[in-house]
Design a protein around this motif. Structure first.
Motif, PDB file in Angstrom:
ATOM      1  N   GLN A  41      -6.535   5.471  12.277  1.00  0.00           N
ATOM      2  CA  GLN A  41      -6.112   4.237  11.642  1.00  0.00           C
ATOM      3  C   GLN A  41      -4.719   3.895  12.146  1.00  0.00           C
ATOM      4  N   LEU A  56     -12.167  12.936   7.322  1.00  0.00           N
ATOM      5  CA  LEU A  56     -12.727  11.579   7.408  1.00  0.00           C
ATOM      6  C   LEU A  56     -11.666  10.512   7.653  1.00  0.00           C
ATOM      7  N   GLY A  57     -10.455  10.911   8.013  1.00  0.00           N
ATOM      8  CA  GLY A  57      -9.414   9.905   8.219  1.00  0.00           C
ATOM      9  C   GLY A  57      -8.707   9.509   6.940  1.00  0.00           C
ATOM     10  N   PHE A  88       4.433  10.192   9.994  1.00  0.00           N
ATOM     11  CA  PHE A  88       3.446   9.916   8.937  1.00  0.00           C
ATOM     12  C   PHE A  88       2.661  11.155   8.550  1.00  0.00           C
ATOM     13  N   GLU A  89       2.669  12.180   9.419  1.00  0.00           N
ATOM     14  CA  GLU A  89       1.894  13.379   9.064  1.00  0.00           C
ATOM     15  C   GLU A  89       2.444  14.043   7.806  1.00  0.00           C
ATOM     16  N   ARG A  90       3.656  13.648   7.405  1.00  0.00           N
ATOM     17  CA  ARG A  90       4.182  14.250   6.177  1.00  0.00           C
ATOM     18  C   ARG A  90       3.755  13.497   4.924  1.00  0.00           C
ATOM     19  N   ALA A 108     -12.930   6.807   8.941  1.00  0.00           N
ATOM     20  CA  ALA A 108     -12.261   6.111  10.034  1.00  0.00           C
ATOM     21  C   ALA A 108     -11.250   7.107  10.562  1.00  0.00           C
ATOM     22  N   LEU A 109     -11.657   7.848  11.595  1.00  0.00           N
ATOM     23  CA  LEU A 109     -10.849   8.997  12.016  1.00  0.00           C
ATOM     24  C   LEU A 109      -9.479   8.579  12.515  1.00  0.00           C
ATOM     25  N   THR A 134      -5.981   8.894   4.315  1.00  0.00           N
ATOM     26  CA  THR A 134      -4.548   8.676   4.518  1.00  0.00           C
ATOM     27  C   THR A 134      -3.737   8.947   3.264  1.00  0.00           C
ATOM     28  N   GLY A 135      -4.389   9.094   2.130  1.00  0.00           N
ATOM     29  CA  GLY A 135      -3.646   9.210   0.877  1.00  0.00           C
ATOM     30  C   GLY A 135      -3.190   7.856   0.381  1.00  0.00           C
ATOM     31  N   ALA A 136      -3.900   6.797   0.797  1.00  0.00           N
ATOM     32  CA  ALA A 136      -3.526   5.450   0.365  1.00  0.00           C
ATOM     33  C   ALA A 136      -3.765   5.293  -1.130  1.00  0.00           C
ATOM     34  N   SER A 137      -2.848   4.586  -1.774  1.00  0.00           N
ATOM     35  CA  SER A 137      -2.995   4.396  -3.220  1.00  0.00           C
ATOM     36  C   SER A 137      -4.296   3.699  -3.560  1.00  0.00           C
ATOM     37  N   SER A 138      -4.736   2.771  -2.670  1.00  0.00           N
ATOM     38  CA  SER A 138      -5.974   2.067  -2.972  1.00  0.00           C
ATOM     39  C   SER A 138      -7.180   2.998  -2.875  1.00  0.00           C
ATOM     40  N   ILE A 163      -1.994   3.233  10.840  1.00  0.00           N
ATOM     41  CA  ILE A 163      -0.869   3.859  10.132  1.00  0.00           C
ATOM     42  C   ILE A 163      -0.550   5.238  10.700  1.00  0.00           C
ATOM     43  N   PHE A 164      -1.530   5.896  11.327  1.00  0.00           N
ATOM     44  CA  PHE A 164      -1.287   7.240  11.875  1.00  0.00           C
ATOM     45  C   PHE A 164      -0.274   7.218  13.016  1.00  0.00           C
ATOM     46  N   GLU A 219       0.849  -1.189   0.000  1.00  0.00           N
ATOM     47  CA  GLU A 219       0.000   0.000   0.000  1.00  0.00           C
ATOM     48  C   GLU A 219       0.880   1.232   0.000  1.00  0.00           C
ATOM     49  N   GLY A 220       0.584   2.166  -0.897  1.00  0.00           N
ATOM     50  CA  GLY A 220       1.349   3.404  -0.931  1.00  0.00           C
ATOM     51  C   GLY A 220       0.570   4.511  -0.243  1.00  0.00           C
ATOM     52  N   TYR A 221       1.276   5.467   0.332  1.00  0.00           N
ATOM     53  CA  TYR A 221       0.623   6.652   0.913  1.00  0.00           C
ATOM     54  C   TYR A 221       1.326   7.875   0.355  1.00  0.00           C
ATOM     55  N   GLY A 253      -9.414  17.150  11.104  1.00  0.00           N
ATOM     56  CA  GLY A 253      -9.368  15.693  11.086  1.00  0.00           C
ATOM     57  C   GLY A 253     -10.741  15.091  10.866  1.00  0.00           C
ATOM     58  N   ASP A 277      -2.761  17.513   9.161  1.00  0.00           N
ATOM     59  CA  ASP A 277      -1.386  17.161   9.502  1.00  0.00           C
ATOM     60  C   ASP A 277      -0.499  18.371   9.745  1.00  0.00           C
ATOM     61  N   ARG A 278      -0.932  19.546   9.295  1.00  0.00           N
ATOM     62  CA  ARG A 278      -0.101  20.739   9.480  1.00  0.00           C
ATOM     63  C   ARG A 278      -0.692  21.729  10.463  1.00  0.00           C
TER      64      ARG A 278
END
Lengths: 198, 449
Positions: free
Chosen positions: A129, B200-201, A137-139, A126-127, B203-207, A131-132, A35-37, B196, B184-185
């Motif tokens: 997760q 909605l949470g 990770f905030e970057r 999902a406020l 994450t910038g996930a590729s999926s 990964i947070f 999974e990419g972010y 936040g 985040d900033r």
């Protein structure tokens, strides 16, 4: 299947090129649950972690048809069947006059369904997760590119995977999430408690 | 002529984030506070006007017989039209892969939302009993009656409510990655939590992005015919009647062109001061303003062509009421000066944009865009009032005179619009950060290869 990653190893990269190359390498090495972010959509990364084109449009289409059909039926039933009113000699069932509302409802239903499906398929809202919890990770929404490997991945190995990510150029590697027990392990544990061999 | 860049310099992603997100937590300068004061005064005037209308009825307005439609519908059509450029910029230009839309699309979308809100007030107030507005929707009522779908008003209700809802979800979907960046900033814990929740949470996930991209394109594809349909339906309010000057088949495309014309002008009116106030010259470049000005010029010609065609059709039809309407009532009857304002502002003044010098001068751009807005309002006035006040029967003729309540509501909507817009600038990242980064990524790729 869970829509969001519950645990695993994640590496941070500085540029999109690095993260895309790393994803290619990991796929080649046999990893399947990646999974990419990223701060913005990266088509190459989606392809590199093995995700094809989204099929969301096929799900939205039936909603569009349903919206149009419902709107037309309501107009026909109310104006031509239940409460026909002669206004200026127009026919009770006036198809051209029913077009605007039919079209609008098709658009409305497809737009709303597209957004709801997007949220559901992305596991949102999902406020919080797992990964947070990852340091820095905030970057991921600003200027860093993260690549995560799920601990449910068949090729997952805590040390080896972390080493691999570092070799591929990750500036920072971190584990996240409590490793959830799979169903097979749960089953095995119960049996072990009863004194059987796993 | 060398084209100006759409992004000046190559700031790093972190620098871009700091620049574009800080608008939401940097304290405002004096000018912003004055803006808020003006906006709040305007909003108060709007609510005063609405209160009077609801208490004493539509008699508080200047509407009369035969001019049953006055400011209410003029402002409705004008505001809806202003909204259209927002959708045009974000949807149509996205589909055509126009890179220059990126920095201004969210701005334009917000303008759409707030303009449509103002527009929606007018038909509801025009009902006289606004608390019964829900009668327009087909709900199973105990009265056993249903809305009349062969009338234009339920079409309007469907069009406006759909337009608003789809614009809102389109805008919000585009905002989600930036709300995540805000989360985040954010400098304080309270802000972190608020952004936040709205993110909605994400994450910038590729999926997620995989679906996100398709949904965003899908919404753009859906909004594009919506732009055309909404104003076509609005124009049908007129075109299905028999008032001289109204039942013209060119109305739907003519109205759509006019809407996009006024919308682009409004984007220019808003973007020029904001760009200077927030020092965004590197992301909203001269190229954006230049392109906007060119769009104003193009749509000005579409509108002018429609005027010519309206006159031609009136003459060619041989219908004496139409001929009287176009060749006497409008240019020489009561309110003739509004007709001439419309002609000058919509057809003559935008011609300065043939000159690239005019297109690169902020002052010229801003004044012309302002005059175009005036001209488009005049056009709505001409179409609506002039047809009604010079109808078929001379004994029934009358002249429309707006009342102070009309003015309070009309100017009030401008204040309310400004208030919503300033709040948007204050709390939301109004330049689409993720998209600008993506654009930067693409541009550096192009340069590299």
């Amino acid at each position: 299947m869970r829509r969001t990653l519950q645990g695993g190893i994640v590496g941070a990269f500085d540029t999109p090129e690095e993260v895309i190359r790393a994803a290619h390498e990991l796929r080649k090495a046999g990893y399947r649950r990646l999974e990419g972010y990223t701060p913005y959509p990266l088509l190459e990364l989606e392809r590199a972690i093995g995700q094809g084109r989204s099929r969301i449009a096929f799900v939205v289409f039936p909603f569009a048809i349903a919206g149009a059909a419902a709107a037309y039926l309501v107009q026909w039933w109310t104006n031509a069947v239940d409460y026909p009113l002669n206004s200026g000699g127009r026919p009770a069932h006036a198809a051209p006059a029913f077009v605007p509302a039919t079209f609008e409802m098709a658009v409305l239903l497809s737009a709303l369904s597209a957004c709801v499906i997007l949220a559901v398929w992305s596991g949102l809202p999902a406020l919080w997760q797992p990964i947070f919890e990852v340091h820095g990770f905030e970057r991921a929404s600003i200027d860093k590119f993260f690549l995560a490997i799920s601990d449910l991945d068949p090729a997952f190995d805590r040390e080896a995977t972390a080493r691999k990510l570092t070799e591929l150029g990750a500036s920072h590697v971190d584990a996240f999430g409590a490793r959830p027990a799979t169903e097979a392990e749960m089953y095995g544990r119960e049996h072990r408690m009863e004194g059987e061999e796993p | 002529m060398a084209t100006e860049p759409v992004l000046i310099g190559r700031p790093t992603d972190a620098e871009l984030s700091d620049q574009l997100l800080s608008t939401a937590w940097r304290p405002w300068r004096k000018l912003g506070k004055i803006g808020f004061l003006v906006a709040i005064l305007g909003t108060l005037s709007l609510f005063a006007g609405i209160t009077l209308t609801v208490m004493y009825g539509i008699g508080m307005w200047g509407n009369n017989i035969p001019v049953g439609w006055g400011f209410g519908i003029i402002n409705f059509v004008w505001w809806v039209g202003i909204g259209h450029a927002g959708t045009f910029i974000s949807a149509v230009l996205l589909l055509f892969e126009q890179k220059w839309r990126t920095s201004i699309n969210r701005f334009a979308e917000a303008m759409t939302l707030f303009a449509v809100l103002q527009a929606a007030l007018f038909p509801v107030l025009h009902l006289g009993r606004p608390w019964l507005a829900y009668w327009i929707f087909p709900y199973p009522s105990t009265m056993d009656v249903w809305p009349q779908f062969k009338s234009a008003l339920p079409w309007d209700a469907a069009a406006i409510s759909t337009y608003f809802t789809v614009s809102l979800v389109f805008w919000y979907t585009g905002l989600i990655p930036d709300l995540a960046a805000m989360r985040d900033r954010a400098p304080t814990r309270a802000k972190r939590m608020i952004y936040g929740i709205f993110a909605l949470g994400f994450t910038g996930a590729s999926s997620s992005y995989r679906h996100y991209r398709v949904v965003y394109g899908l919404l753009a594809g859906l909004s594009t015919p919506l732009v055309l349909s909404v104003h076509s339906i609005v124009s049908s309010d007129f075109a299905i009647t028999l008032v001289p000057g109204w039942h013209s088949t060119i109305f739907p495309p003519f109205f759509v062109a006019g809407a996009i014309f006024s919308g682009f002008a409004m984007v220019l009116t808003l973007v020029i001061p904001v760009r200077s106030l927030f020092r965004l010259e590197n992301v909203i470049t001269k190229r954006h303003l230049d392109n906007l000005a060119k769009m104003v010029l193009v749509t000005s010609w579409v509108v002018t062509y429609s005027y010519i065609l309206e006159f031609f059709m009136a003459w060619y039809s041989g219908d004496e009421y139409e001929i009287y309407q176009f060749f006497e009532a409008r240019p020489f009857g009561p309110w003739a000066w509004i007709f001439w304002t419309m002609m000058i502002c919509n057809s003559v003044i935008p011609q300065v944009f043939w000159s690239s010098k005019a297109r690169s001068s902020l002052a010229v751009l801003w004044f012309v865009s302002l005059l175009v807005n005036v001209g488009m309002w005049a056009e709505r006035f001409v179409i609506i009032v002039m047809g009604l006040q010079r109808d078929y029967l001379p004994s029934a003729w009358d002249v429309f005179v707006p009342s102070p309540v009309d003015w309070a509501i009309f100017l009030g909507t401008m204040g309310f619009f400004l208030l919503l817009f300033l709040l948007f600038l204050r709390f939301v990242p109004f330049i689409p950060l993720a998209e600008v980064k993506e654009l930067k990524h693409e541009l550096s790729h192009e340069e590299g290869h």
